[in-house]
Scaffold this motif. Structure first.
Motif, mmCIF file in Angstrom:
data_model
loop_
_atom_site.group_PDB
_atom_site.id
_atom_site.type_symbol
_atom_site.label_atom_id
_atom_site.label_comp_id
_atom_site.label_asym_id
_atom_site.label_seq_id
_atom_site.Cartn_x
_atom_site.Cartn_y
_atom_site.Cartn_z
ATOM 1 N N PRO A 249 4.388 12.784 -6.184
ATOM 2 C CA PRO A 249 5.325 13.506 -7.042
ATOM 3 C C PRO A 249 6.728 13.608 -6.445
ATOM 4 C CG PRO A 249 3.926 15.050 -5.864
ATOM 5 C CD PRO A 249 3.422 13.673 -5.521
ATOM 6 N N GLY A 250 7.742 13.577 -7.309
ATOM 7 C CA GLY A 250 9.123 13.916 -6.982
ATOM 8 C C GLY A 250 9.685 13.269 -5.739
ATOM 9 N N ALA A 251 10.268 14.144 -4.872
ATOM 10 C CA ALA A 251 10.989 13.680 -3.689
ATOM 11 C C ALA A 251 10.089 12.937 -2.722
ATOM 12 C CB ALA A 251 11.649 14.869 -2.976
ATOM 13 N N LEU A 252 8.808 13.317 -2.667
ATOM 14 C CA LEU A 252 7.874 12.637 -1.766
ATOM 15 C C LEU A 252 7.744 11.169 -2.139
ATOM 16 C CD1 LEU A 252 5.805 12.627 0.500
ATOM 17 C CD2 LEU A 252 4.078 13.410 -1.152
ATOM 18 N N ASP B 245 9.989 9.362 -3.688
ATOM 19 C CA ASP B 245 11.234 8.676 -3.344
ATOM 20 C C ASP B 245 11.295 8.346 -1.852
ATOM 21 O OD1 ASP B 245 11.981 8.893 -5.976
ATOM 22 O OD2 ASP B 245 13.109 10.756 -5.691
ATOM 23 N N LYS B 246 10.874 9.314 -1.019
ATOM 24 C CA LYS B 246 10.905 9.088 0.423
ATOM 25 C C LYS B 246 9.940 7.971 0.832
ATOM 26 C CE LYS B 246 12.442 13.706 1.767
ATOM 27 N NZ LYS B 246 12.132 14.946 2.532
ATOM 28 N N LEU B 247 8.771 7.930 0.187
ATOM 29 C CA LEU B 247 7.803 6.878 0.505
ATOM 30 C C LEU B 247 8.330 5.510 0.083
ATOM 31 C CD1 LEU B 247 4.422 8.613 -0.395
ATOM 32 C CD2 LEU B 247 5.197 7.909 1.881
ATOM 33 N N ASN B 248 9.030 5.470 -1.052
ATOM 34 C CA ASN B 248 9.629 4.199 -1.483
ATOM 35 C C ASN B 248 10.676 3.729 -0.482
ATOM 36 O OD1 ASN B 248 8.548 3.019 -3.843
ATOM 37 N ND2 ASN B 248 9.349 4.688 -5.095
ATOM 38 N N ASP B 249 11.509 4.658 -0.019
ATOM 39 C CA ASP B 249 12.515 4.306 0.977
ATOM 40 C C ASP B 249 11.855 3.818 2.263
ATOM 41 O OD1 ASP B 249 14.445 5.072 -0.822
ATOM 42 O OD2 ASP B 249 14.724 7.081 0.041
ATOM 43 N N PHE B 250 10.752 4.478 2.642
ATOM 44 C CA PHE B 250 10.041 4.089 3.852
ATOM 45 C C PHE B 250 9.439 2.694 3.707
ATOM 46 C CE2 PHE B 250 6.169 4.367 6.624
ATOM 47 C CZ PHE B 250 6.859 4.320 7.829
ATOM 48 N N ALA B 251 8.909 2.369 2.506
ATOM 49 C CA ALA B 251 8.347 1.039 2.262
ATOM 50 C C ALA B 251 9.427 -0.022 2.403
ATOM 51 C CB ALA B 251 7.716 0.983 0.878
ATOM 52 N N THR B 252 10.621 0.268 1.860
ATOM 53 C CA THR B 252 11.747 -0.669 1.997
ATOM 54 C C THR B 252 12.134 -0.838 3.462
ATOM 55 O OG1 THR B 252 12.552 0.018 -0.177
ATOM 56 C CG2 THR B 252 14.105 -1.142 1.256
ATOM 57 N N ALA C 173 0.834 -1.200 0.000
ATOM 58 C CA ALA C 173 0.000 0.000 0.000
ATOM 59 C C ALA C 173 0.870 1.252 0.000
ATOM 60 C CB ALA C 173 -0.924 -0.001 1.216
ATOM 61 N N VAL C 174 1.911 1.255 0.813
ATOM 62 C CA VAL C 174 2.819 2.404 0.847
ATOM 63 C C VAL C 174 3.516 2.556 -0.507
ATOM 64 C CG1 VAL C 174 4.860 3.394 1.958
ATOM 65 C CG2 VAL C 174 3.150 2.201 3.331
#
Length: 568
Positions: A456-459, A461-468, A447-448
């Motif tokens: 969009p953009g940096a947000l 990327d940060k959400l992808n890092d958080f999912a990992t 879901a994340v």
């Protein structure tokens, strides 16, 4: 459960958008158009603009067609950008084309947004001097109208010729059994081939969908019939068209009982053991409570609502037992005499034939449909996204087959492969999103990730890092803290919404209480009437009346109506 639902929806959305992005990345390259077959007109829109195409000046045609690259390709085409518009745009042939020795029409149509209601056909306009594109309208004469049209019950690939009779009368000839329109959003190829021997083929994507002769496949026919029914002829009064009659010598058998019923009581049936003869099917609801705001004077005597008798649910049945019915073996129904051949039968009546005053024989219809002077898109559509490309007018199908093999087929195969791959990926991701094997943690992580794919953009990327980070087994405490936080946010939102509705409910109760107090006040006012002794003694004399006209001032007692209410 709410969190799981949100997670599943986010994953599905992310999968769809990621699939769309993958499709957008796979762009089919443009291949220069080359044909060896002779053509009278070939429009590929490779210039990137309308070129020789002119827009109709009539204000009715508010839709503005343009030239764009179709989705998933580098190939330009004529584009319909807006729904609920009329479009009128046309381009002339360099030289008018006479189809008398054969005619081939072909073009590609891609319905990028589907086709709910509208036309996607082209009109091949009849040559009449220099073509004036600005003057195009719905009455501009055409030689052939060809292509898809879909709305409501209409779903067909039109083939309509405008044919001139020897007296100059113009009549539209419609293909009797046209093919249907493909329903997907891929580019499709529409081809009409009419040969000098008056045979024709309608192809969709190179496959023949309709074929035959011009003389027996169009309505009305190119050649009117030699004879027609005499409009002045009528059936004689003594004409007998009943082939069968009742046998006048037949007699109903003596043992035929027309009054015997179809069904009779089953005398062998036995009342089931445990049948409750004295129990009603319904009883008053023992749990029902008279509402606090029930007013017997206003609403009548309150009675509890009835519910199914619970004892009947445990027994074979309740109430009076009725013997079941069975088929009556003696039933024969109403007797009718058998039918026999009618000796006076003359057969079906038909009006006599007379010579058709409008009959003519045209052995070469293509010579009388007019030369093609221009190609036009003159349509109304409720669906945007139509892209038209590689429009061809020729005497034979040589160039048409070349365009099919070198232009349409590679494009179609490439886009179809992308679509199939995207559909498979979306189905796989959707299946994984709801698969029990992934577990609750996997669904939350997906879901994340789904939200990250649309952020969009940096947000993003940060959400992808958080999912990992969440998926790492070493970060289990963080995962549970995140879930608790999301659950609290959902709970707070739910509480806020519940409080909002609860406030509305309290206001409604207060309003109801005020209305009840108003009713009581009105009732008290009605009972506060002047006593008879307070009235002047000579009122009756002043009004010119006598004692016989006096009425009883006491109103008749109000009869309360019995009403039931729902269970309280």
């Amino acid at each position: 459960m709410k969190l799981i639902t949100v997670a599943t929806g986010a994953v599905a959305l992310g999968a769809a958008l990621q699939g769309a992005a993958a499709a957008a990345d796979a762009v089919h390259p443009f291949t220069p158009v080359e044909v060896t077959g002779a053509v009278a007109f070939l429009e590929t829109f490779t210039g990137g603009d309308l070129g020789a195409w002119t827009r109709a000046s009539d204000e009715k045609y508010a839709g503005v067609a343009s030239v764009i690259k179709a989705d998933g390709t580098e190939d330009d085409g004529l584009y319909v950008p807006e729904a609920a518009k009329h479009y009128g745009v046309s381009a002339p042939l360099a030289t008018p084309f006479d189809p008398k020795d054969g005619l081939t029409l072909q073009y590609e149509a891609t319905l990028q947004d589907g086709l709910e209601c509208g036309g996607a056909y082209l009109k091949f306009l009849t040559a009449d001097g220099d073509h004036d594109g600005a003057a195009l309208n719905g009455d501009t004469p055409y030689t052939v109208m060809f292509g898809p049209d879909k709305c409501g019950a209409t779903n067909k690939v039109h083939v309509i010729f405008r044919h001139a009779a020897p007296d100059g009368t113009i009549e539209e000839k419609h293909l009797r059994s046209p093919p249907s329109v493909p329903f997907d959003r891929l580019p499709h190829l529409y081809t009409l081939v009419v040969r000098a021997d008056n045979t024709f083929e309608v192809k969709v994507d190179g496959e023949t969908q309709s074929e035959g002769s011009l003389f027996d496949s169009f309505d009305p026919p190119f050649n009117p019939p030699e004879e027609i029914d005499d409009p002045d002829d009528s059936k004689p009064d003594d004409w007998v068209d009943a082939a069968k009659i009742d046998d006048p010598d037949a007699v109903k058998p003596d043992d035929w009982d027309e009054d015997a019923p179809m069904q009779i009581d089953d005398e062998d049936a036995v009342k089931p053991e445990g049948w409750l003869d004295d129990e009603p099917l319904e009883v008053e609801d023992p749990d029902a409570v008279k509402p606090d705001d029930w007013d017997d004077d206003e609403d009548g005597d309150w009675e509890a609502p009835v519910v199914p008798n619970p004892l009947c649910a445990k027994a074979p049945g309740c109430g009076e037992w009725v013997r079941p019915k069975k088929h009556n073996p003696d039933y024969k129904g109403k007797w009718y005499p058998p039918m026999i051949d009618n000796p006076e039968y003359k057969g079906p009546w038909a009006p006599r034939k007379i010579p058709n005053p409008k009959h003519y024989k045209d052995d070469a219809p293509l010579a009388n449909v007019g030369s093609v002077g221009a190609v036009a898109m003159e349509i109304w559509t409720m669906s945007k996204g139509l892209v038209v490309d590689n429009v061809l007018v020729a005497a034979d199908d040589v160039a048409a087959k070349e365009l099919q093999d070198t232009q349409w087929r590679p494009k179609y195969d490439a886009l179809k492969a992308v679509k199939d791959e995207t559909d498979a990926e979306e189905a796989k991701r959707a299946e994984e999103a709801v698969s029990p094997g992934r577990g609750f943690k996997g669904m939350v992580v997906d879901a994340v990730s789904g939200v990250a794919s649309v952020a969009p953009g940096a947000l993003g990327d940060k959400l992808n890092d958080f999912a990992t980070h969440l998926e790492n087994p070493d970060n289990t405490p963080t995962f549970y803290a995140f879930c608790v936080g999301v659950a609290l946010v959902v709970a707070l939102l739910f509480t806020a919404v519940a409080d909002l509705f609860a406030g509305s409910g309290e206001d409604a109760k207060k309003s109801a209480a005020k209305r009840k107090e108003g009713k009581k006040a009105a009732k008290a006012k009605k009972t506060d009437e002047t006593e008879p002794d307070d009235e002047p003694a000579d009122d009756a004399e002043e009004d010119g009346g006598d004692g016989e006209e006096e009425k009883d001032e006491d109103e008749a007692p109000k009869t309360a109506t019995k009403r039931r209410t729902k269970r309280g």
